[in-house]
Design a protein around this motif. Structure first.
Motif, PDB file in Angstrom:
ATOM      1  N   GLU A   1      -9.253  28.427 -67.005  1.00  0.00           N
ATOM      2  CA  GLU A   1     -10.570  27.805 -66.606  1.00  0.00           C
ATOM      3  C   GLU A   1     -11.753  28.329 -66.699  1.00  0.00           C
ATOM      4  O   GLU A   1     -12.916  27.944 -67.329  1.00  0.00           O
ATOM      5  CB  GLU A   1     -10.183  27.718 -64.781  1.00  0.00           C
ATOM      6  CG  GLU A   1     -11.441  27.208 -64.184  1.00  0.00           C
ATOM      7  CD  GLU A   1     -11.622  25.694 -64.037  1.00  0.00           C
ATOM      8  OE1 GLU A   1     -10.500  25.226 -64.123  1.00  0.00           O
ATOM      9  OE2 GLU A   1     -12.489  25.177 -63.571  1.00  0.00           O
ATOM     10  N   HIS A   2     -12.052  29.861 -66.590  1.00  0.00           N
ATOM     11  CA  HIS A   2     -13.145  30.435 -66.779  1.00  0.00           C
ATOM     12  C   HIS A   2     -13.594  30.567 -68.368  1.00  0.00           C
ATOM     13  O   HIS A   2     -15.002  30.464 -68.703  1.00  0.00           O
ATOM     14  CB  HIS A   2     -12.792  32.018 -66.431  1.00  0.00           C
ATOM     15  CG  HIS A   2     -14.141  32.726 -66.362  1.00  0.00           C
ATOM     16  ND1 HIS A   2     -15.052  32.571 -65.148  1.00  0.00           N
ATOM     17  CD2 HIS A   2     -14.368  33.861 -67.284  1.00  0.00           C
ATOM     18  CE1 HIS A   2     -15.949  33.671 -65.526  1.00  0.00           C
ATOM     19  NE2 HIS A   2     -15.602  34.213 -66.657  1.00  0.00           N
TER      20      HIS A   2
ATOM     21  N   ASP B   1       3.587  34.770 -54.879  1.00  0.00           N
ATOM     22  CA  ASP B   1       4.315  33.479 -55.323  1.00  0.00           C
ATOM     23  C   ASP B   1       3.146  32.933 -56.542  1.00  0.00           C
ATOM     24  O   ASP B   1       2.014  32.873 -56.327  1.00  0.00           O
ATOM     25  CB  ASP B   1       4.511  32.589 -54.506  1.00  0.00           C
ATOM     26  CG  ASP B   1       5.785  32.716 -53.755  1.00  0.00           C
ATOM     27  OD1 ASP B   1       6.728  33.850 -54.216  1.00  0.00           O
ATOM     28  OD2 ASP B   1       5.860  32.382 -52.579  1.00  0.00           O
ATOM     29  N   GLU B   2       3.825  32.488 -57.602  1.00  0.00           N
ATOM     30  CA  GLU B   2       2.995  31.849 -58.660  1.00  0.00           C
ATOM     31  C   GLU B   2       1.851  32.705 -58.975  1.00  0.00           C
ATOM     32  O   GLU B   2       0.725  32.056 -59.559  1.00  0.00           O
ATOM     33  CB  GLU B   2       2.598  30.435 -58.310  1.00  0.00           C
ATOM     34  CG  GLU B   2       3.807  29.850 -57.856  1.00  0.00           C
ATOM     35  CD  GLU B   2       3.536  28.260 -57.680  1.00  0.00           C
ATOM     36  OE1 GLU B   2       2.307  27.887 -57.764  1.00  0.00           O
ATOM     37  OE2 GLU B   2       4.499  27.404 -57.487  1.00  0.00           O
ATOM     38  N   ALA B   3       1.936  34.174 -59.002  1.00  0.00           N
ATOM     39  CA  ALA B   3       0.810  35.043 -59.487  1.00  0.00           C
ATOM     40  C   ALA B   3       0.382  34.715 -61.017  1.00  0.00           C
ATOM     41  O   ALA B   3      -0.666  34.577 -61.265  1.00  0.00           O
ATOM     42  CB  ALA B   3       1.089  36.437 -59.345  1.00  0.00           C
ATOM     43  N   ALA B   4       1.573  34.511 -61.838  1.00  0.00           N
ATOM     44  CA  ALA B   4       1.310  34.480 -63.252  1.00  0.00           C
ATOM     45  C   ALA B   4       0.723  33.145 -63.406  1.00  0.00           C
ATOM     46  O   ALA B   4      -0.393  33.088 -64.141  1.00  0.00           O
ATOM     47  CB  ALA B   4       2.827  34.511 -64.054  1.00  0.00           C
ATOM     48  N   GLU B   5       0.960  31.802 -63.019  1.00  0.00           N
ATOM     49  CA  GLU B   5       0.550  30.703 -63.162  1.00  0.00           C
ATOM     50  C   GLU B   5      -1.120  30.526 -62.793  1.00  0.00           C
ATOM     51  O   GLU B   5      -1.623  30.372 -63.425  1.00  0.00           O
ATOM     52  CB  GLU B   5       1.217  29.577 -62.188  1.00  0.00           C
ATOM     53  CG  GLU B   5       2.740  29.373 -62.805  1.00  0.00           C
ATOM     54  CD  GLU B   5       3.576  30.350 -62.186  1.00  0.00           C
ATOM     55  OE1 GLU B   5       3.099  31.329 -61.538  1.00  0.00           O
ATOM     56  OE2 GLU B   5       4.978  30.173 -62.537  1.00  0.00           O
ATOM     57  N   THR B   6      -1.049  31.242 -61.479  1.00  0.00           N
ATOM     58  CA  THR B   6      -2.483  31.290 -61.028  1.00  0.00           C
ATOM     59  C   THR B   6      -3.545  32.061 -61.829  1.00  0.00           C
ATOM     60  O   THR B   6      -4.732  31.512 -61.847  1.00  0.00           O
ATOM     61  CB  THR B   6      -2.519  32.116 -59.562  1.00  0.00           C
ATOM     62  OG1 THR B   6      -1.692  31.141 -58.750  1.00  0.00           O
ATOM     63  CG2 THR B   6      -3.781  31.674 -58.912  1.00  0.00           C
ATOM     64  N   LEU B   7      -3.224  33.167 -62.219  1.00  0.00           N
ATOM     65  CA  LEU B   7      -3.824  34.208 -63.093  1.00  0.00           C
ATOM     66  C   LEU B   7      -4.096  33.489 -64.419  1.00  0.00           C
ATOM     67  O   LEU B   7      -5.540  33.184 -64.724  1.00  0.00           O
ATOM     68  CB  LEU B   7      -3.142  35.449 -63.310  1.00  0.00           C
ATOM     69  CG  LEU B   7      -3.617  36.311 -64.588  1.00  0.00           C
ATOM     70  CD1 LEU B   7      -4.913  36.707 -63.911  1.00  0.00           C
ATOM     71  CD2 LEU B   7      -2.909  37.885 -64.507  1.00  0.00           C
ATOM     72  N   VAL B   8      -3.240  33.100 -65.082  1.00  0.00           N
ATOM     73  CA  VAL B   8      -3.426  32.334 -66.333  1.00  0.00           C
ATOM     74  C   VAL B   8      -4.467  31.063 -66.158  1.00  0.00           C
ATOM     75  O   VAL B   8      -5.276  30.689 -66.853  1.00  0.00           O
ATOM     76  CB  VAL B   8      -1.931  31.931 -66.961  1.00  0.00           C
ATOM     77  CG1 VAL B   8      -2.079  30.954 -68.218  1.00  0.00           C
ATOM     78  CG2 VAL B   8      -1.453  33.256 -67.346  1.00  0.00           C
ATOM     79  N   ALA B   9      -3.971  30.216 -65.322  1.00  0.00           N
ATOM     80  CA  ALA B   9      -4.905  29.109 -64.931  1.00  0.00           C
ATOM     81  C   ALA B   9      -6.557  29.558 -64.694  1.00  0.00           C
ATOM     82  O   ALA B   9      -7.423  28.869 -64.999  1.00  0.00           O
ATOM     83  CB  ALA B   9      -4.438  28.209 -63.670  1.00  0.00           C
TER      84      ALA B   9
ATOM     85  N   ASP C   1     -14.637  39.740 -68.053  1.00  0.00           N
ATOM     86  CA  ASP C   1     -14.449  39.186 -66.485  1.00  0.00           C
ATOM     87  C   ASP C   1     -13.260  39.844 -66.002  1.00  0.00           C
ATOM     88  O   ASP C   1     -12.118  40.008 -66.706  1.00  0.00           O
ATOM     89  CB  ASP C   1     -14.703  37.980 -66.386  1.00  0.00           C
ATOM     90  CG  ASP C   1     -16.066  37.743 -66.324  1.00  0.00           C
ATOM     91  OD1 ASP C   1     -16.853  38.006 -65.152  1.00  0.00           O
ATOM     92  OD2 ASP C   1     -16.671  36.900 -67.182  1.00  0.00           O
ATOM     93  N   GLY C   2     -13.335  40.131 -64.621  1.00  0.00           N
ATOM     94  CA  GLY C   2     -12.112  40.615 -63.836  1.00  0.00           C
ATOM     95  C   GLY C   2     -11.442  39.653 -63.154  1.00  0.00           C
ATOM     96  O   GLY C   2     -12.096  38.824 -62.579  1.00  0.00           O
ATOM     97  N   PHE C   3     -10.113  39.773 -63.054  1.00  0.00           N
ATOM     98  CA  PHE C   3      -9.173  38.707 -62.299  1.00  0.00           C
ATOM     99  C   PHE C   3      -8.185  39.565 -61.382  1.00  0.00           C
ATOM    100  O   PHE C   3      -7.598  40.601 -62.016  1.00  0.00           O
ATOM    101  CB  PHE C   3      -8.471  37.846 -63.441  1.00  0.00           C
ATOM    102  CG  PHE C   3      -9.501  37.038 -63.996  1.00  0.00           C
ATOM    103  CD1 PHE C   3      -9.786  35.561 -63.608  1.00  0.00           C
ATOM    104  CD2 PHE C   3     -10.051  37.400 -65.313  1.00  0.00           C
ATOM    105  CE1 PHE C   3     -10.463  35.060 -64.205  1.00  0.00           C
ATOM    106  CE2 PHE C   3     -11.078  36.755 -65.846  1.00  0.00           C
ATOM    107  CZ  PHE C   3     -11.338  35.638 -65.657  1.00  0.00           C
ATOM    108  N   ILE C   4      -8.329  39.299 -60.043  1.00  0.00           N
ATOM    109  CA  ILE C   4      -7.293  40.151 -59.343  1.00  0.00           C
ATOM    110  C   ILE C   4      -6.114  39.155 -58.929  1.00  0.00           C
ATOM    111  O   ILE C   4      -6.130  38.039 -58.411  1.00  0.00           O
ATOM    112  CB  ILE C   4      -7.978  40.305 -57.922  1.00  0.00           C
ATOM    113  CG1 ILE C   4      -9.536  40.626 -58.011  1.00  0.00           C
ATOM    114  CG2 ILE C   4      -7.227  41.384 -57.065  1.00  0.00           C
ATOM    115  CD1 ILE C   4      -9.776  41.999 -58.855  1.00  0.00           C
TER     116      ILE C   4
END
Ligand SMILES: NC(=O)c1ccc[n+]([C@@H]2O[C@H](COP(=O)([O-])OP(=O)(O)OC[C@H]3O[C@@H](n4cnc5c(N)ncnc54)[C@H](OP(=O)(O)O)[C@@H]3O)[C@@H](O)[C@H]2O)c1
Length: 246
Positions: A76-77, A64-72, A55-58
Motif C-alpha cells: 500500500e505504501h 495472527d496474520e502478521a505476514a499478510e498485514t506487513l506485506v499489505a 520507511d519502517g514497518f513494525i
C-alpha cells in the motif's frame, strides 16, 4: 538497474538486515525495513533516510496474520514489492549447544521462524513478486548443510527452510519468481557475535581462511541475487562463511 524497485527486509532492523538496507539504498532500491521494536526500526530508518527512500514497518511475527498485514502495508505504501529478504531471527540461545542443554520450547519458536514464518511471508508476497518477476531470500545457517556438534536444532530447522526454498523455486519459476537461501556460518560484527563474546569469536575466526564475513560482506551478495544479473538462477543456497565450510 533497480528503477525504484521495492525491497522488503523482514527483520531489517537487525545486524545483517540493516547492512542490506544501506547497500540497497546505494543501489537505488526503495526499502521497507521491518522489525519488532519500534525504537530499533526508527533508528535504522533515521540513520539511512538521507541515502534514499526508506520507511519502517513494525510487526511482531507471532501475531495472527502478521505476514499478510506487513506485506499489505508495504504494498500500500510503495505500490509494489519486487524483492523480499527475510533476516528475522530469534537468536542462538537455547538452540545451539550440546543437545541435552538445548531447550525444546526455544526450538519450537525457532522452527516456526525458520519455516512457518518464512512460508507465511512467501504466501503473502507471492502475488506481488509474480507481477514483475521478483525474488525472495531466506537466511539460513551452514548447520543446515554441514553436520557439526552443538548444531542439531539449528541444522534441523535450517534444513527444513532449504527444503522449502528448493522445491518452491522450481514451481515458482513458472510465475517468474526466484527463491534462494543465504547461509552464513558465523558472522562478525553482529549482535549475535557480541553475545557470543570476543574469545569465542576469535577461536572460530581461525577456522575461516578468508576471515569471517561481516554484514557488509553479505549485503552485496543478497542484492545481486535480487538483481537482473541473477535472472536465470533460482533455488540456490549460497554459503558465506569465509572458507570455513565448502
Ligand atoms: N549473525 C550471525 O552470526 C548469523 C549466523 C548464521 C545465520 N544467521 C542468520 O542471519 C539472519 C540475520 O541475522 P542477524 O544477525 O541480522 O539477526 P539480528 O541482528 O538478531 O536481527 C534479528 C531481526 O529479527 C527481528 N525479530 C526477532 N524476533 C521478532 C519478532 N517476534 N517479530 C518481529 N521481528 C522480530 C529483530 O527485531 P527486534 O530486535 O525488534 O526483535 C531484528 O530485526 C537470521 O536468520 C540469522 O539466524 C546469522
Amino acid at each position: 538497474m533497480t528503477d525504484g524497485r521495492v525491497l522488503l527486509i523482514a527483520g531489517g532492523s537487525g545486524s545483517i538486515g540493516s547492512a542490506i538496507a544501506r547497500e540497497a539504498l546505494a543501489q537505488g532500491w526503495k526499502v521497507a525495513v521491518h522489525g519488532r521494536s519500534e525504537d530499533k526500526v526508527h533508528a535504522v530508518v533515521a540513520g539511512l533516510s538521507e541515502q534514499g527512500t526508506i520507511d519502517g514497518f513494525i510487526a511482531d511475527i507471532w501475531e495472527d496474520e502478521a505476514a499478510e498485514t506487513l506485506v499489505a502495508e508495504v504494498a500500500e505504501h510503495f505500490g509494489r514489492i519486487d524483492a523480499v529478504i527475510d533476516c528475522t531471527a530469534t537468536g542462538p540461545l537455547g538452540i545451539t549447544g550440546l543437545f541435552p542443554d538445548t531447550s525444546p520450547e526455544t526450538f519450537t519458536d525457532f522452527l516456526d521462524v525458520s519455516v512457518g514464518w518464512f512460508e507465511r511471508l512467501t504466501h503473502a508476497s507471492y502475488g506481488f513478486l509474480a507481477q514483475e518477476g521478483g525474488t525472495i531470500i531466506a537466511f539460513v545457517s551452514d548447520a543446515g548443510i554441514h553436520a557439526a556438534r552443538r548444531q542439531s536444532l539449528v541444522g534441523a530447522a535450517r534444513a527444513a527452510t532449504i527444503g522449502f526454498i528448493r522445491n518452491f523455486a522450481v514451481e515458482a519459476a513458472h510465475d517468474g519468481i526466484r527463491a534462494h537461501a543465504i547461509s552464513p556460518s558465523y558472522v562478525a560484527g553482529t549482535d549475535t557475535s557480541r553475545r557470543r563474546g570476543t574469545e569465542f569469536m576469535s577461536r572460530i575466526a581461525r577456522r575461516a581462511g578468508l576471515g569471517l564475513p561481516e554484514p557488509e560482506d553479505i549485503a552485496p551478495i543478497a542484492l545481486f541475487l535480487c538483481s537482473d544479473g541473477a535472472r536465470k538462477i533460482t533455488g540456490q543456497v549460497i554459503s558465506i562463511n569465509g572458507g570455513m565450510n565448502a
